[in-house]
Structure formats: structure tokens, C-alpha cells
Design an enzyme around this catalytic site. Structure first.
Site, PDB file in Angstrom:
ATOM      1  N   TYR A 198     -29.297  -7.257  10.349  1.00 34.52           N
ATOM      2  CA  TYR A 198     -28.429  -8.244   9.928  1.00 34.52           C
ATOM      3  C   TYR A 198     -29.397  -9.380   9.394  1.00 34.52           C
ATOM      4  O   TYR A 198     -30.199  -9.928  10.436  1.00 34.52           O
ATOM      5  CB  TYR A 198     -27.444  -8.725  10.905  1.00 34.52           C
ATOM      6  CG  TYR A 198     -26.268  -9.980  10.768  1.00 34.52           C
ATOM      7  CD1 TYR A 198     -25.663  -9.785   9.526  1.00 34.52           C
ATOM      8  CD2 TYR A 198     -26.546 -11.045  11.261  1.00 34.52           C
ATOM      9  CE1 TYR A 198     -24.703 -10.888   9.231  1.00 34.52           C
ATOM     10  CE2 TYR A 198     -25.725 -11.985  10.811  1.00 34.52           C
ATOM     11  CZ  TYR A 198     -24.709 -12.041  10.130  1.00 34.52           C
ATOM     12  OH  TYR A 198     -24.053 -12.901   9.670  1.00 34.52           O
ATOM     13  N   ASP A 232     -37.797 -11.184   9.466  1.00 35.23           N
ATOM     14  CA  ASP A 232     -36.541 -12.121   9.768  1.00 35.23           C
ATOM     15  C   ASP A 232     -36.641 -12.210  11.406  1.00 35.23           C
ATOM     16  O   ASP A 232     -36.238 -11.304  11.988  1.00 35.23           O
ATOM     17  CB  ASP A 232     -35.193 -11.449   9.541  1.00 35.23           C
ATOM     18  CG  ASP A 232     -33.774 -12.361   9.853  1.00 35.23           C
ATOM     19  OD1 ASP A 232     -34.437 -13.488  10.560  1.00 35.23           O
ATOM     20  OD2 ASP A 232     -32.626 -12.048   9.289  1.00 35.23           O
ATOM     21  N   LYS A 276     -31.399 -19.970  15.393  1.00 33.62           N
ATOM     22  CA  LYS A 276     -31.221 -19.797  16.840  1.00 33.62           C
ATOM     23  C   LYS A 276     -32.219 -20.727  17.612  1.00 33.62           C
ATOM     24  O   LYS A 276     -32.110 -21.960  17.850  1.00 33.62           O
ATOM     25  CB  LYS A 276     -31.230 -18.258  17.406  1.00 33.62           C
ATOM     26  CG  LYS A 276     -30.263 -17.551  16.331  1.00 33.62           C
ATOM     27  CD  LYS A 276     -29.688 -16.310  16.775  1.00 33.62           C
ATOM     28  CE  LYS A 276     -28.488 -15.840  16.087  1.00 33.62           C
ATOM     29  NZ  LYS A 276     -28.608 -14.683  15.187  1.00 33.62           N
TER      30      LYS A 276
HETATM   31  C1  LIG Z   1     -28.185 -14.759  13.410  1.00 37.14           C
HETATM   32  C2  LIG Z   1     -28.853 -14.109  12.580  1.00 37.14           C
HETATM   33  C3  LIG Z   1     -29.051 -14.668  11.112  1.00 37.14           C
HETATM   34  C4  LIG Z   1     -28.043 -15.482  10.771  1.00 37.14           C
HETATM   35  O1  LIG Z   1     -28.141 -16.832  11.428  1.00 37.14           O
HETATM   36  P1  LIG Z   1     -26.972 -17.848  11.317  1.00 37.14           P
HETATM   37  O2  LIG Z   1     -27.451 -19.110  11.869  1.00 37.14           O
HETATM   38  O3  LIG Z   1     -25.766 -17.092  12.098  1.00 37.14           O
HETATM   39  O4  LIG Z   1     -26.588 -17.974   9.904  1.00 37.14           O
HETATM   40  C5  LIG Z   1     -29.882 -13.942  10.346  1.00 37.14           C
HETATM   41  N1  LIG Z   1     -30.809 -12.963  10.667  1.00 37.14           N
HETATM   42  C6  LIG Z   1     -30.785 -12.623  12.065  1.00 37.14           C
HETATM   43  C7  LIG Z   1     -32.039 -11.556  12.472  1.00 37.14           C
HETATM   44  C8  LIG Z   1     -29.973 -13.152  13.095  1.00 37.14           C
HETATM   45  O5  LIG Z   1     -29.978 -12.440  14.362  1.00 37.14           O
END
Ligand SMILES: *Cc1c(COP(=O)(O)O)cnc(C)c1O
Length: 424
Positions: A144, A239, A267
């Protein structure tokens, strides 16, 4: 609970907010439950509006590695708030946080702050496309990367394939440039590069897949991913929105010794406030406006409250004992696994750093196809009975459990005691 305040708020919320929540998985649909409305978080604990306390293994989906309302983070936010909440002009903490991030991750020579992980990944992709002059993107099935259009592609099959949109509202044309490969499958990835290598701007990957439960990279996988990107001149985007400052202080890239070209954050970097960031090699980052020609902007980017919270968080994490936390989590997980095995259910619990994921499956989980084989009904049974005993797990069989530095031995013991009482 029909008479609970959470239930009453949820009824009201559903008339006003789609599904009653501002982010879908919170609705607890997957586990046949209603959301708890939270009044307070403190350390490893949440209190709902009905006054019931829970041991929190969600931690706002990752940000709260220090636990809720850490006194130093709260003080930093309060101090910043008293000086005004947004200027639309640079502030000193932006420099300090950029310094902290670049010092923690050698691959990140320059960094740009944004407001969410989604903004970070969409901006990194734009930059990769500009740098390479190519348009295609490779992503792994089950990873994701936020909710920007190009990342919302579903797999047609387990093999590399052209994408179809994973949601209405995303035109076919937008994901036509998104190529998919199963996680942990270097042969499939090699086939994608062999077919499209000259057109691929970037490969984006969660170095540890933490949005399909928790799937660890196999031996040599990340090295192979790095080598393929280098061979075909595609940028490797890690990511690290979840793994940044969690897999290790220097992220999964420090833990596994891989150097990506660009990295995305979110995060933890915001200490619980809305922050994201993307960064990488200076020669690439200098392409970002106004130094370069790649447009990227944000009214609230580098927000003083968010910078203060992120900075206070990283300042504590820099000297935190990650190894000790990981040992505690491993001991907890080993006991949890033994308890569940004793009940005769199939169970796998992959663990890394302060993350763990119970899959009710007899087979090891190495990719999304394996994840999909886990027994969601058993998870729902487990979730409901744990929650009834005050243990707050992620309300989905496909989400990673999170542990914080605030979790005490007593929290782990109470969680294990609750697990012992679950009836399948
Ligand atoms: C949570 C998450 C996102 C998206 O971040 P948001 O602050 O919710 O837009 C993107 N990549 C990873 C790996 C994530 O866990």
C-alpha cells in the site's frame, strides 16, 4: 454494544460522514464490529467514550511508537501552539527535522516535508518520472502506498500484468502505467523489467510489507530489487511510511543495508500529527521546485506544530533501545503463538522490530496470495473476544500489530491472559 456511547456516536456519524469514519478500515466492518470512539490515549492505553480502557496494539496505525501523549511530545506541541499554529513561511524546526532525518538515513541527502504519506508517495513518483523521463511504475501486489490514483491498482493475476483500477473513480488510463509484481518474487519482477525496462521510471516498494499484515522480505529479495532497478536505470523508492524509524531508527534500509534512490515517510515522522516527507539523493531532490522544475507544494507543509511533534519524537527515538523492545515483542509473540497453537487453530505470527501479525494459516506467508489464504473468520473470533477483554487489535486480518516503547510487561501479560481465554 447497543447502549454504549460509541454506538450512539456511530449512529450519528453515519448520517454525517460516509460510513461514519474518516478512513475506511476504522469502521471495523471486516471484523463484524462497530468502531470504538476514543476519548483519550495515554502511553500504551486508550480509553473510549464509555470509559473502558484498552491496551492499544494499533497505535494510530503506526505513528505512536513512543505511546500516546508522551510528555516530551505533548510539551513540544503545546510550546509550539502558543507561538501560533501556521505561518506559511519557513520556521527553524523545519531545518532541525530535515537535519534529523538526513542524519538518520544516509541515503536521504535532502528532504521535503508534506502532510501525509499519500502526498509523499505521489510526489516521489512525480519526481522519479521527471528524473528518468519515463512514465511507468512498478509496485508489488499487496503493498500500500497511500490513496493517490496511480497506486490504486489491483492485480489481474499472480503474474506481472497490466493493472486495472482497484476502485471506481480511477480512470484506466491513470493505472495503465502501473505494473504489478508479486512481493518476494524476483523472477516475476525480472520479467516485468525485461518487458518494460526502458519505460520504467521507478519501482516503489514497502521494504517490509506491512499493509497486508506483515510480510518479511525473503533472503536476498531486497538486494535483487536494488540490482534490477540499477540495471534498468529505474529509481528505487522505498516506501518507509511505516518502517521509517520503526524497523530501525534508520528504517528498513538501515536494517537490511540497502540504499534506495528515494524514500517516503509518514506516520512516526509526525509524532502523531499529520506529516509525511520524501527525500533521497540530492541530485534528484534538487529537481523539486523552487530549486528545480518539478512542481510540489503545500499550504500547511512544514507546519510548526507538526515539526515540533516530529522533532521531539525523533529526539527520543534516537537513543531508544530498539533491540530491547524487539526482544520483548519476540518473547510476547512466541508465547501468543504457543497459546493459540494449544487451541488447535492454524497460526503464523511473523514479527519484525515492534511489529507482529497473527495470520490464522497453516502455511508461511510470503506474498499476498498467501495472505489471502488466512482464515478471516478465525481472526474475527479472536478480535472480538480480545476486544471484549480490553485488548485493542487492528480490526482486520490484514493489518500489522504495533507495539510501542510504552507497552509494559504487565500489558503483555494481560494480553496473553486474554488470549488464553479465547474460545474458537
Ligand atoms: C500509511 C501508509 C501510507 C499512506 O500514508 P497516509 O498518511 O495514510 O496518507 C503510504 N505508504 C505506506 C507504506 C503506509 O503504511
Amino acid at each position: 454494544m447497543p447502549n454504549s456511547l460509541s454506538h450512539q456516536y456511530f449512529i450519528q456519524a453515519q448520517a454525517l460522514i460516509p460510513g461514519g469514519v474518516n478512513s475506511p478500515v476504522r469502521a471495523c466492518h471486516n471484523v463484524d464490529s462497530e468502531p470504538l470512539f476514543i476519548r483519550k490515549g495515554e502511553g500504551a492505553h486508550l480509553t473510549d467514550v464509555d470509559g473502558r480502557e484498552y491496551i492499544d496494539f494499533v497505535l494510530s496505525w503506526g505513528p505512536m511508537l513512543l505511546g500516546h501523549a508522551h510528555p516530551a511530545v505533548t510539551a513540544a506541541i503545546q510550546e509550539a501552539a502558543a507561538r501560533g499554529t501556521s505561518y506559511g513561511a519557513p520556521c527553524a524546526d523545519e531545518v532541525a527535522l530535515a537535519e534529523a532525518v538526513t542524519a538518520a538515513l544516509p541515503s536521504v541527502e535532502m528532504v521535503r516535508m508534506v502532510n501525509s504519506g499519500t502526498e509523499a508517495t505521489m510526489s516521489a513518483l512525480r519526481l522519479a518520472r521527471a528524473v528518468t523521463g519515463r512514465s511507468k511504475l512498478v509496485k508489488c501486489i499487496g503493498c500500500y502506498h497511500g490513496h493517490a490514483d496511480p497506486f490504486l491498482a489491483a492485480a489481474g493475476s499472480g503474474l506481472a500484468t497490466f493493472s486495472i483500477p482497484g476502485t471506481p473513480g480511477v480512470p484506466d488510463a491513470v493505472v495503465a502505467d502501473t505494473l504489478l509484481a508479486p512481493y518476494n518474487d524476483l523472477d516475476a519482477l525480472e520479467a516485468v523489467f525485461a518487458a518494460h525496462g526502458e519505460e520504467i521510471a521507478a519501482l516503489i516498494i514497502e521494504p517490509v510489507a506491512a499493509n497486508m499484515g506483515l510480510v518479511l522480505p525473503g533472503e536476498g529479495y531486497l538486494e535483487g530489487v536494488r540490482a534490477l532497478c540499477t540495471k534498468y536505470g529505474a529509481l528505487l523508492i522505498f516506501d518507509e511510511v511505516i518502517t521509517g524509524f520503526r524497523a530501525a531508527f534508520g528504517g528498513a534500509q538501515a536494517r537490511f543495508g540497502i540504499t534506495p534512490d528515494l524514500t517516503t515517510f509518514g506516520k512516526i515522522i509526525g509524532g502523531g500529527l499529520p506529516v509525511g516527507a520524501f527525500g533521497g539523493k540530492a541530485e534528484y531532490m534538487r529537481r523539486i521546485a523552487p530549486q528545480g522544475d518539478v512542481y510540489q507544494a503545500g499550504t500547511l507543509s512544514g507546519n510548526p506544530l507538526a515539526m515540533a511533534a516530529g522533532l521531539a519524537t525523533l529526539n527520543i527515538l534516537r537513543t531508544a533501545d530498539y533491540a530491547a523492545l524487539e526482544r520483548k515483542v519476540r518473547a510476547f509473540v512466541a508465547e501468543l503463538k504457543a497459546i493459540l497453537e494449544g487451541k488447535g487453530v492454524p497460526i503464523q505470527i511473523p514479527t519484525l522490530a515492534s511489529m507482529f501479525c497473527p495470520y490464522f494459516s497453516a502455511e508461511p506467508v510470503t506474498c499476498f496470495a498467501d495472505v489471502a489464504k488466512a482464515d478471516a473468520a478465525l481472526f474475527t473470533t479472536f478480535y472480538k473476544q480480545m476486544r471484549a477483554q480490553g485488548i485493542y487489535l487492528a480490526p482486520s486480518a490484514f493489518e500489522t500489530g504495533m507495539v510501542s516503547f510504552a507497552h509494559s510487561d504487565d500489558d503483555f501479560q494481560r494480553t496473553l491472559d486474554a488470549a488464553r481465554k479465547v474460545r474458537f
